[in-house]
Design a protein around this motif. Sequence first.
Motif, PDB file in Angstrom:
ATOM      1  N   UNK B 227       0.739  -1.107  -0.431  1.00  0.00           N
ATOM      2  CA  UNK B 227      -0.018   0.096  -0.172  1.00  0.00           C
ATOM      3  C   UNK B 227       0.866   1.006  -0.271  1.00  0.00           C
ATOM      4  N   UNK B 228       1.077   2.375  -1.064  1.00  0.00           N
ATOM      5  CA  UNK B 228       1.621   3.008  -1.451  1.00  0.00           C
ATOM      6  C   UNK B 228       0.806   4.921  -0.577  1.00  0.00           C
ATOM      7  N   UNK B 229       1.541   5.589  -0.047  1.00  0.00           N
ATOM      8  CA  UNK B 229       1.051   7.211  -0.277  1.00  0.00           C
ATOM      9  C   UNK B 229       0.443   7.510  -1.676  1.00  0.00           C
ATOM     10  N   UNK B 230       0.335   6.764  -2.307  1.00  0.00           N
ATOM     11  CA  UNK B 230      -0.300   7.875  -3.804  1.00  0.00           C
ATOM     12  C   UNK B 230      -1.021   7.251  -4.000  1.00  0.00           C
ATOM     13  N   UNK B 231      -2.023   6.166  -2.706  1.00  0.00           N
ATOM     14  CA  UNK B 231      -3.486   5.587  -2.647  1.00  0.00           C
ATOM     15  C   UNK B 231      -3.117   4.393  -3.974  1.00  0.00           C
ATOM     16  N   UNK B 232      -1.931   3.448  -3.842  1.00  0.00           N
ATOM     17  CA  UNK B 232      -2.071   2.987  -5.149  1.00  0.00           C
ATOM     18  C   UNK B 232      -2.150   1.191  -4.015  1.00  0.00           C
ATOM     19  N   UNK B 233      -3.113   0.077  -4.403  1.00  0.00           N
ATOM     20  CA  UNK B 233      -2.555  -0.909  -3.682  1.00  0.00           C
ATOM     21  C   UNK B 233      -2.062  -2.239  -4.838  1.00  0.00           C
ATOM     22  N   UNK B 234      -0.846  -3.107  -4.769  1.00  0.00           N
ATOM     23  CA  UNK B 234      -0.632  -3.210  -6.158  1.00  0.00           C
ATOM     24  C   UNK B 234       0.120  -4.865  -5.475  1.00  0.00           C
ATOM     25  N   UNK B 235       0.454  -5.994  -6.245  1.00  0.00           N
ATOM     26  CA  UNK B 235       0.398  -6.815  -5.867  1.00  0.00           C
ATOM     27  C   UNK B 235       1.511  -7.379  -6.209  1.00  0.00           C
ATOM     28  N   UNK B 236       2.671  -7.652  -6.179  1.00  0.00           N
ATOM     29  CA  UNK B 236       3.587  -8.595  -7.049  1.00  0.00           C
ATOM     30  C   UNK B 236       3.651 -10.348  -6.162  1.00  0.00           C
ATOM     31  N   UNK B 237       3.253 -10.603  -7.507  1.00  0.00           N
ATOM     32  CA  UNK B 237       3.604 -11.637  -7.904  1.00  0.00           C
ATOM     33  C   UNK B 237       5.448 -12.402  -7.435  1.00  0.00           C
ATOM     34  N   UNK B 238       5.825 -13.014  -5.878  1.00  0.00           N
ATOM     35  CA  UNK B 238       6.200 -13.485  -5.514  1.00  0.00           C
ATOM     36  C   UNK B 238       7.858 -14.309  -6.447  1.00  0.00           C
ATOM     37  N   UNK B 239       7.078 -15.260  -6.618  1.00  0.00           N
ATOM     38  CA  UNK B 239       7.319 -16.757  -7.904  1.00  0.00           C
ATOM     39  C   UNK B 239       7.818 -16.034  -8.714  1.00  0.00           C
ATOM     40  N   UNK B 240       7.385 -15.695  -9.999  1.00  0.00           N
ATOM     41  CA  UNK B 240       7.251 -15.413 -10.675  1.00  0.00           C
ATOM     42  C   UNK B 240       8.123 -14.098 -11.761  1.00  0.00           C
ATOM     43  N   UNK B 243       3.576  -8.132 -11.232  1.00  0.00           N
ATOM     44  CA  UNK B 243       2.885  -7.261 -11.006  1.00  0.00           C
ATOM     45  C   UNK B 243       1.563  -8.273 -11.057  1.00  0.00           C
ATOM     46  N   UNK B 244       0.709  -8.617 -10.606  1.00  0.00           N
ATOM     47  CA  UNK B 244      -0.738  -9.049 -10.332  1.00  0.00           C
ATOM     48  C   UNK B 244      -1.444  -8.376 -10.832  1.00  0.00           C
ATOM     49  N   UNK B 245      -1.543  -7.487  -9.548  1.00  0.00           N
ATOM     50  CA  UNK B 245      -2.390  -6.182 -10.035  1.00  0.00           C
ATOM     51  C   UNK B 245      -1.647  -4.745  -9.255  1.00  0.00           C
ATOM     52  N   UNK B 246      -2.484  -3.583 -10.393  1.00  0.00           N
ATOM     53  CA  UNK B 246      -1.485  -2.228  -9.770  1.00  0.00           C
ATOM     54  C   UNK B 246      -3.926  -1.766  -9.689  1.00  0.00           C
ATOM     55  N   UNK B 247      -4.424  -1.557  -7.905  1.00  0.00           N
ATOM     56  CA  UNK B 247      -5.395  -0.878  -7.563  1.00  0.00           C
ATOM     57  C   UNK B 247      -5.317   0.314  -7.070  1.00  0.00           C
TER      58      UNK B 247
END
Lengths: 705, 546
Positions: B227-240, B243-247
């Motif tokens: 969760x970032x200061x810019x209001x983005x919720x991001x998902x990082x798949x660490x196995x591959x 970035x799975x999703x950036x909301x």
Amino acid sequence: MQNENLVQISFFNQLMLVHPRKKQNERSEASVQVSEYFVNAEGTGDKVNLSDLLGTVEKTSGASNKTKKQLRNLQSSKETLELPLNKQQTEKIQRGIAYEKTTAEVSCWKNIILQNQKAEQMVFPLNQESSGPKRVEQVVAGWKVQTPLEQEIFRLLHGSRQPVNDPVLTPVEEQSLKAMSLEEAKIRRAELQKARALQSYYEAKAKREKKIKSKKYHKVQNKAKRKDFLKQFDEMVKTNPEGALEELKKMELSRMEERMSLKHQNSGKWAKSKAIMAKYDDSARKAMQEQLQMNKDLTQKMVVPSDDEHESIEEGLETVPDFVNDPETVIDPVNPWMRGQLTHEEPEISCVTAEEVQTAEEENEEEEIIGEFERKRKLRQADEEDLIPTEEERKKIRTILSLFVSTREGSNQTRGGLNTAGEEDEEGLLSEGQIRVRSIEDLEVLDEVVEPRAIEEPSAPQTAAAEATSEPPHKKKREINLKEVLTKEAKAVRLPFLPTVVDEEERDEQISIIKEAFAGDDVISDFIKDKSRQEAAGRPAVVDLTLPGWGEWGGVGLKPPRWKRKRFRIKTAPPPPRQDQKLPDVIISEKRTASVASHQVSQLPFPFQNTAQFESSIRTPIGSTWNTQTVVKNMTKPKVVTKLGAIIEPMVKEDFIKSKTTAAGDLVFLSNYPKKINFIIFFLLQTLSSIFVVSLLGCLLNVPT
Amino acid sequence: MLVFGFWTTKICNTRSTQQNRNVLFCLKKDPFPGEAPIPQKQLQKFQRGKKCKVPAGARERLKEAIAISEAMSEHAQKQAARYDLLLPEDAGFLEGDEDEDTNTISQADIADAVDITSGSKYFNLHLSQFGPYRLDYSRTGRNLLVGGKKGHVACIDWQTKDLKCEMNVMETVNDVKWLHTEAMFAVAQKRWLYIYDSKGVELHCVKKFNDVLRMQFLPYHFLLATASATGFLQYLDVSIGKEVAAICTKMGRLDVMAQNPHNAVIHLGHPNGTVSLWSPNQKESLVKMLCHRGAVRSLAVDKTGTYMVTSGLDRKLKVYDIRAFKPLHSCFLPAGASCLSLSQRGLLSAATGEIVQVYQNVLGSNPVSKPYMAHRLRGQIWGLAYCPFEDVLGIGHGEGFTSMIVPGAGEPNFDALDTNPYRSHKQRQEWEVKALLEKVQPELIGLDPGQLSKVDQASFEQRHKEQIEALGFDPLAKDKFKPKTKKKGRSSAGAIEKRKRKVAHEDQRDEIRQSVQERTEREKELKEKSNEKKLGNKSTLDRFRK
């Protein structure tokens, strides 16, 4: 008519089935005139009437009246027979029959197919032997004894009538398991008692005799025994030459041993001292000579038994066989497995029976044996009387204990001492339950037992103090951090830090403060707005298809009439109520998650009638994370298992249909017939002359036609 | 004071082989024939859903299918209940003497009372230079990662006090998080997200993830949610490494974050007092709840995914049932809680100013009364985390790090195949491979984790619409009519147009034709009916009508 046809055809079919490729035999016509040169029939070319053939029936006496009547009727009737059906129709009928037949044949597979479809797992090849542990009888059935060891085991097993089939116990075991009746038990006990008494007499006698120090007595005894033995030996030579031979061998062995040792050669300490005295003392000289004589006797190649052997024999005679002491005799002595209880005694028995052991050792052994007898007897008594340590014994124990404690008191209190004291105390505590105070002395003893506890307790703080003094460096190490963290306020920790629940007034105050602080942003109204917006977005929009100006006046500011609105504004059905309908402070998104949907089952699988059934059928996970190993294996077992390298043959009817019809048995015999004939022909051709063969062939060939 | 059952080291394998009885050589008759009975309570524990009853008049195949599945699930339930006896450990607890509150017992006293190994679990790390600290325990509870605001990052095997690595990243550190194993961790630095290995070597600088304030790692999905200061919720798949999703949450600065371990949904707390629930599959929040009148300061979700605890600037502590999204109870903390953490056994720790308070029995209907334990520290508390499978609460504060003993916090029985605190290097490697094979795809994240086992009951139209959306075209659409080219001037533009017109609106015409036919039929029927009605009240002369 058609029925008749059917019958004919079916019969024909059968014949065809039986002899599919058989050549039609040549027909030979019977005729009155038989020519040597050619075959001809009288009246060839003439039509044969039915009446010609049937005329004879009337005359024959054997034919029944009924058939005669029928034939007469047939003759009188003018109707002609119907034409046989044409080829297409007959074939059709044939096909129909063939179909019925094959369906009947195939339908017998129906059950087995259904069964296999239902089966959770099919293991191919079928009719495999089941894996896993087999029953004994299954293993034994196809097994042959080969090695001598196996043979021996097999013999033992059979000797003990080890059960091969269902009953798990041998008859012997069953017998032993059965409870003895009271009388039996009494009789048995009396017997045992008697045996034991006899044994003890024997033992006492042996002991007494052994204790007699008179050498003369022993000499006489030995002599008597030797004589006895010689007598026995002579007898043995006659009756049991093998045993005698063994006896001889033993003697030989003892001779060898004697030759090896310096035992009777006047070289020992005793002999040396005697040698000094021999000059003056006759008896000493005699003794020495005696010894030498003994050596001579022993080393002589004679059938004179040695002293050692006598003694051993004596011992063998003295001791009563051990099994007298056993609570139960072994019923089946052949089977070593059944003598499980005796196994721990076996070494001793072997000790007793083993010969050529030194006399001193033997004495020890004897004592041991006697001791054992005694022990056993005691044990038996304990069993009989259900022995608990008597009052006296207890007293003894207690006094010993108290003594121990008092001595400990006197000694300085080391750590080890403390430990033992603790242990003793524990024992004391445990035995407390059984102590019954009956006299003043008892009381005193008790006091003594209890006292050390009282004494010990003051020592405990001491040790604690000692620990405390030894601890500080270790503790300090940990406390360095503590002190720095909990400085002066550390004491405040003793009380609850801060009030967790506040008074009402204070609370109101705080609420008002908060209200002030968040006066600018009205959180709640924002949220409500957001929610209403979401709700509105979720509602389906009304489709307005009204066209202004059609059937009325159009223009700015004019509203379409009511009928038009009613007709052309299409309202879709309202969506199902929102999930957050009753939750004012929650907005739940109504969007469908399509990402999961692509992995979901979208159509109900076959046997299920509604989703609830299907969902409940897959509700149990099959992974090893949620299940035990066995369950996972069971749940994920494959539908079909094939054994590697095994040939999977198609199913045979015989495997599952037990009662096979044997209706076609005679036909089978018929079909085998030609083979026989062939064989005979072959045989005859080899042995007999050709002319003879030809005539015989004619005979044989006539038989089947 | 009584500290009880402070468990230390117990390993149990719940998947030991079943005992086989050799029946063949059993001499005596079994006095207790058959399987050992299982207590109803244990069976209840492993009940999954309701049993399905065979409906009356069901077909044979259906009956069989239901019977088989029921038998199987019953067997599984029984076996699980039977093996439950292999989880013998009980949680510890702290009990005061009469008139003694457990919260007055100091940590030093507890450390003295318990055994040496357990006592050594209370310790302080004095790191006043680069504080305040945030912390994270690895999933096995073996390793500790601390990150100071001023750039100090260290990872420690906290039980042996073995320092694995220590460094200063020379940047502000907002958050630290272990990834799936102890070999890697993520550090949210001033600008970007960095990933280091356990020796402190920088493996990645993920520049797609900027200004990250908080992170959560979803272990079964191998997803790092930021969760970032810019209001983005991001998902990082660490196995591959994708970035799975950036909301874009459009909710402002996101500095309150928690994950629901039950369904891998991310909870975010916002300055407007709302808590929103997110999954990587949806661009809008799954749920939005108004929890506080002021900003949400901290969040915690319990292991079973049933309860959520929030604290806000309005100094309230609220417990929610997040299955029904209903508040269970709220209480007023005078100092307000800046940090919250829930242990595996459901103990709630709240950092109120410089004091850490531990509450018992918060989850449930009974209201919060007084703290179970309390501990005063120096400096502002920045991070709170319970160590898994240990009765330890880690506290990151301005003066460093404190490990506090909280009897009864940790789960005493662990699944050695999932998270084994005592696993060896080889076991870890093996576990990693298996975990990767069993990785749950991010598409399956949703409010209901059992969604997958349900039948999709959406209509064909809806699914078709979704398909069109996903593909960008209609796979079922008919090809446009393309007239054949003909020779001898018959393929002139006019002729082609004529031919096209012949086929044009064919479907529509069919429909119209059909509807017209239907209408006429209906009218006919109506007419007949009305005729019949008319005949109903016929006169005497009607018989002469032809």
